[in-house]
Scaffold this motif. Sequence first.
Motif, PDB file in Angstrom:
ATOM      1  N   ALA A   1      -6.402   1.832  -0.509  1.00 12.22           N
ATOM      2  CA  ALA A   1      -5.782   1.374  -1.757  1.00 12.22           C
ATOM      3  C   ALA A   1      -4.374   0.822  -1.509  1.00 12.22           C
ATOM      4  CB  ALA A   1      -5.721   2.521  -2.755  1.00 12.22           C
ATOM      5  N   HIS A   2      -3.957   0.778  -0.256  1.00 15.24           N
ATOM      6  CA  HIS A   2      -2.620   0.320   0.143  1.00 15.24           C
ATOM      7  C   HIS A   2      -1.516   1.176  -0.460  1.00 15.24           C
ATOM      8  CE1 HIS A   2      -3.887  -3.291   2.356  1.00 15.24           C
ATOM      9  NE2 HIS A   2      -4.911  -3.253   1.532  1.00 15.24           N
ATOM     10  N   ASP A   3      -1.811   2.453  -0.658  1.00 11.92           N
ATOM     11  CA  ASP A   3      -0.806   3.414  -1.101  1.00 11.92           C
ATOM     12  C   ASP A   3      -0.098   3.987   0.126  1.00 11.92           C
ATOM     13  OD1 ASP A   3      -1.525   3.086  -3.742  1.00 11.92           O
ATOM     14  OD2 ASP A   3      -2.816   4.860  -3.803  1.00 11.92           O
ATOM     15  N   ALA A   4       1.053   4.563  -0.104  1.00 13.73           N
ATOM     16  CA  ALA A   4       1.805   5.187   0.983  1.00 13.73           C
ATOM     17  C   ALA A   4       1.082   6.446   1.465  1.00 13.73           C
ATOM     18  CB  ALA A   4       3.207   5.546   0.520  1.00 13.73           C
ATOM     19  N   ALA A   5       1.113   6.641   2.757  1.00 15.21           N
ATOM     20  CA  ALA A   5       0.551   7.851   3.371  1.00 15.21           C
ATOM     21  C   ALA A   5       1.263   8.046   4.703  1.00 15.21           C
ATOM     22  CB  ALA A   5      -0.951   7.714   3.577  1.00 15.21           C
ATOM     23  N   ALA A   6       1.650   9.263   4.983  1.00  9.24           N
ATOM     24  CA  ALA A   6       2.288   9.578   6.265  1.00  9.24           C
ATOM     25  C   ALA A   6       1.208  10.035   7.232  1.00  9.24           C
ATOM     26  CB  ALA A   6       3.345  10.662   6.082  1.00  9.24           C
ATOM     27  N   ILE A   7       0.860   9.179   8.160  1.00  9.52           N
ATOM     28  CA  ILE A   7      -0.165   9.489   9.160  1.00  9.52           C
ATOM     29  C   ILE A   7       0.562  10.104  10.360  1.00  9.52           C
ATOM     30  CG2 ILE A   7      -2.033   8.553  10.563  1.00  9.52           C
ATOM     31  CD1 ILE A   7      -2.417   8.257   7.473  1.00  9.52           C
ATOM     32  N   PRO A   8       0.130  11.277  10.812  1.00 12.91           N
ATOM     33  CA  PRO A   8       0.809  11.932  11.945  1.00 12.91           C
ATOM     34  C   PRO A   8       0.843  11.049  13.195  1.00 12.91           C
ATOM     35  CG  PRO A   8      -0.726  13.437  10.888  1.00 12.91           C
ATOM     36  CD  PRO A   8      -0.975  12.079  10.291  1.00 12.91           C
ATOM     37  N   MET A   9       1.924  11.184  13.950  1.00 17.79           N
ATOM     38  CA  MET A   9       2.097  10.379  15.168  1.00 17.79           C
ATOM     39  C   MET A   9       0.947  10.558  16.147  1.00 17.79           C
ATOM     40  SD  MET A   9       4.529   8.278  15.117  1.00 17.79           S
ATOM     41  CE  MET A   9       4.438   7.877  16.847  1.00 17.79           C
TER      42      MET A   9
ATOM     43  N   ALA B   1     -10.638  17.163   4.159  1.00 15.75           N
ATOM     44  CA  ALA B   1      -9.949  16.791   2.910  1.00 15.75           C
ATOM     45  C   ALA B   1      -8.741  15.901   3.207  1.00 15.75           C
ATOM     46  CB  ALA B   1      -9.533  18.034   2.141  1.00 15.75           C
ATOM     47  N   ALA B   2      -7.973  16.245   4.221  1.00  8.60           N
ATOM     48  CA  ALA B   2      -6.810  15.422   4.585  1.00  8.60           C
ATOM     49  C   ALA B   2      -7.256  14.039   5.039  1.00  8.60           C
ATOM     50  CB  ALA B   2      -5.987  16.103   5.672  1.00  8.60           C
ATOM     51  N   PHE B   3      -8.289  13.993   5.877  1.00 16.90           N
ATOM     52  CA  PHE B   3      -8.789  12.709   6.362  1.00 16.90           C
ATOM     53  C   PHE B   3      -9.265  11.841   5.196  1.00 16.90           C
ATOM     54  CE2 PHE B   3     -12.304  10.049   8.008  1.00 16.90           C
ATOM     55  CZ  PHE B   3     -11.564   9.240   8.844  1.00 16.90           C
ATOM     56  N   ASN B   4     -10.042  12.424   4.295  1.00 17.10           N
ATOM     57  CA  ASN B   4     -10.522  11.667   3.131  1.00 17.10           C
ATOM     58  C   ASN B   4      -9.359  11.186   2.267  1.00 17.10           C
ATOM     59  OD1 ASN B   4     -13.275  11.705   3.678  1.00 17.10           O
ATOM     60  ND2 ASN B   4     -13.550  13.687   2.697  1.00 17.10           N
ATOM     61  N   ASN B   5      -8.353  12.024   2.081  1.00 12.55           N
ATOM     62  CA  ASN B   5      -7.175  11.654   1.297  1.00 12.55           C
ATOM     63  C   ASN B   5      -6.475  10.454   1.934  1.00 12.55           C
ATOM     64  OD1 ASN B   5      -4.975  11.630  -0.468  1.00 12.55           O
ATOM     65  ND2 ASN B   5      -3.942  13.289   0.594  1.00 12.55           N
ATOM     66  N   TRP B   6      -6.241  10.525   3.243  1.00 11.31           N
ATOM     67  CA  TRP B   6      -5.600   9.402   3.930  1.00 11.31           C
ATOM     68  C   TRP B   6      -6.432   8.134   3.802  1.00 11.31           C
ATOM     69  CZ3 TRP B   6      -4.936  12.394   9.132  1.00 11.31           C
ATOM     70  CH2 TRP B   6      -3.905  13.319   9.009  1.00 11.31           C
ATOM     71  N   ALA B   7      -7.741   8.260   4.018  1.00  7.89           N
ATOM     72  CA  ALA B   7      -8.616   7.086   3.987  1.00  7.89           C
ATOM     73  C   ALA B   7      -8.564   6.409   2.624  1.00  7.89           C
ATOM     74  CB  ALA B   7     -10.048   7.478   4.352  1.00  7.89           C
ATOM     75  N   VAL B   8      -8.662   7.188   1.562  1.00  4.71           N
ATOM     76  CA  VAL B   8      -8.621   6.629   0.208  1.00  4.71           C
ATOM     77  C   VAL B   8      -7.270   5.961  -0.042  1.00  4.71           C
ATOM     78  CG1 VAL B   8      -8.588   7.243  -2.252  1.00  4.71           C
ATOM     79  CG2 VAL B   8     -10.370   8.168  -0.751  1.00  4.71           C
TER      80      VAL B   8
ATOM     81  N   VAL C   1       4.947   6.467   7.913  1.00  7.71           N
ATOM     82  CA  VAL C   1       4.618   5.979   6.568  1.00  7.71           C
ATOM     83  C   VAL C   1       4.421   4.468   6.574  1.00  7.71           C
ATOM     84  CG1 VAL C   1       5.457   5.771   4.187  1.00  7.71           C
ATOM     85  CG2 VAL C   1       5.808   7.890   5.447  1.00  7.71           C
ATOM     86  N   ARG C   2       5.227   3.768   7.341  1.00  7.76           N
ATOM     87  CA  ARG C   2       5.143   2.306   7.384  1.00  7.76           C
ATOM     88  C   ARG C   2       4.006   1.813   8.279  1.00  7.76           C
ATOM     89  NH1 ARG C   2       8.968  -1.936  10.169  1.00  7.76           N
ATOM     90  NH2 ARG C   2       8.220  -3.797   9.146  1.00  7.76           N
ATOM     91  N   HIS C   3       3.879   2.394   9.463  1.00 11.73           N
ATOM     92  CA  HIS C   3       2.916   1.901  10.441  1.00 11.73           C
ATOM     93  C   HIS C   3       1.570   2.621  10.388  1.00 11.73           C
ATOM     94  CE1 HIS C   3       6.912   0.879  12.253  1.00 11.73           C
ATOM     95  NE2 HIS C   3       6.329  -0.298  12.206  1.00 11.73           N
ATOM     96  N   GLY C   4       1.560   3.860   9.919  1.00  8.89           N
ATOM     97  CA  GLY C   4       0.329   4.637   9.903  1.00  8.89           C
ATOM     98  C   GLY C   4      -0.783   4.051   9.058  1.00  8.89           C
ATOM     99  N   PRO C   5      -0.513   3.663   7.806  1.00 11.30           N
ATOM    100  CA  PRO C   5      -1.595   3.131   6.974  1.00 11.30           C
ATOM    101  C   PRO C   5      -2.280   1.887   7.542  1.00 11.30           C
ATOM    102  CG  PRO C   5       0.150   3.928   5.570  1.00 11.30           C
ATOM    103  CD  PRO C   5       0.671   3.979   6.995  1.00 11.30           C
ATOM    104  N   PRO C   6      -1.543   0.868   8.034  1.00 13.86           N
ATOM    105  CA  PRO C   6      -2.269  -0.268   8.622  1.00 13.86           C
ATOM    106  C   PRO C   6      -3.083   0.130   9.856  1.00 13.86           C
ATOM    107  CG  PRO C   6       0.054  -0.821   8.286  1.00 13.86           C
ATOM    108  CD  PRO C   6      -0.109   0.626   7.973  1.00 13.86           C
ATOM    109  N   CYS C   7      -2.549   1.067  10.644  1.00 11.41           N
ATOM    110  CA  CYS C   7      -3.300   1.550  11.813  1.00 11.41           C
ATOM    111  C   CYS C   7      -4.603   2.206  11.370  1.00 11.41           C
ATOM    112  CB  CYS C   7      -2.471   2.556  12.606  1.00 11.41           C
ATOM    113  SG  CYS C   7      -1.115   1.856  13.529  1.00 11.41           S
ATOM    114  N   LEU C   8      -4.513   3.077  10.376  1.00  5.92           N
ATOM    115  CA  LEU C   8      -5.716   3.783   9.919  1.00  5.92           C
ATOM    116  C   LEU C   8      -6.707   2.819   9.283  1.00  5.92           C
ATOM    117  CD1 LEU C   8      -7.204   6.438   9.767  1.00  5.92           C
ATOM    118  CD2 LEU C   8      -6.033   6.906   7.604  1.00  5.92           C
ATOM    119  N   ARG C   9      -6.230   1.820   8.509  1.00  7.76           N
ATOM    120  CA  ARG C   9      -7.151   0.823   7.928  1.00  7.76           C
ATOM    121  C   ARG C   9      -7.895   0.087   9.036  1.00  7.76           C
ATOM    122  NH1 ARG C   9      -3.184   0.133   4.154  1.00  7.76           N
ATOM    123  NH2 ARG C   9      -2.200  -1.582   5.287  1.00  7.76           N
TER     124      ARG C   9
END
Length: 137
Positions: free
Chosen positions: A55-63, A44-51, A10-18
Amino acid sequence: MYPTTKINPVRHGPPCLRTFLNIAKLWKLSMEEQMALLGIQDLAAFNNWAVRVQAHDAAAIPMEVIERIGRILSIYGSLLFPEERTGDWLRAPNTHPLFGGSSALATMISGDFTDLRKVVSYLLGEIYGGWWSGSPS
């Protein structure tokens, strides 16, 4: 001994994906290529994570996705010249036996995580001279 930080999806996944999404834009990757690089089948999951991450919202990106992004960052960082970083090198046919005349991108999107590691090793070999025999992290 160096301190280690446990990766928090949750903490590291979003900056990695951005960061990945910025590289994907620079490399002009299609949605299918992006998903293949990340080992994702669910659009759908990929689009959800990307959005959410944009938006700098929380998202749990799988390891597994975070690990793939780490390899892609290694590849991006190993491309030393600006013209290589645009993605042209990725799409050009390559005569090295690893690629068998295909492009690095074709190898990378095969879906096999080890192919990302092979491309990292190849690039490190180009930087340090000869095929790098270490195990890239």
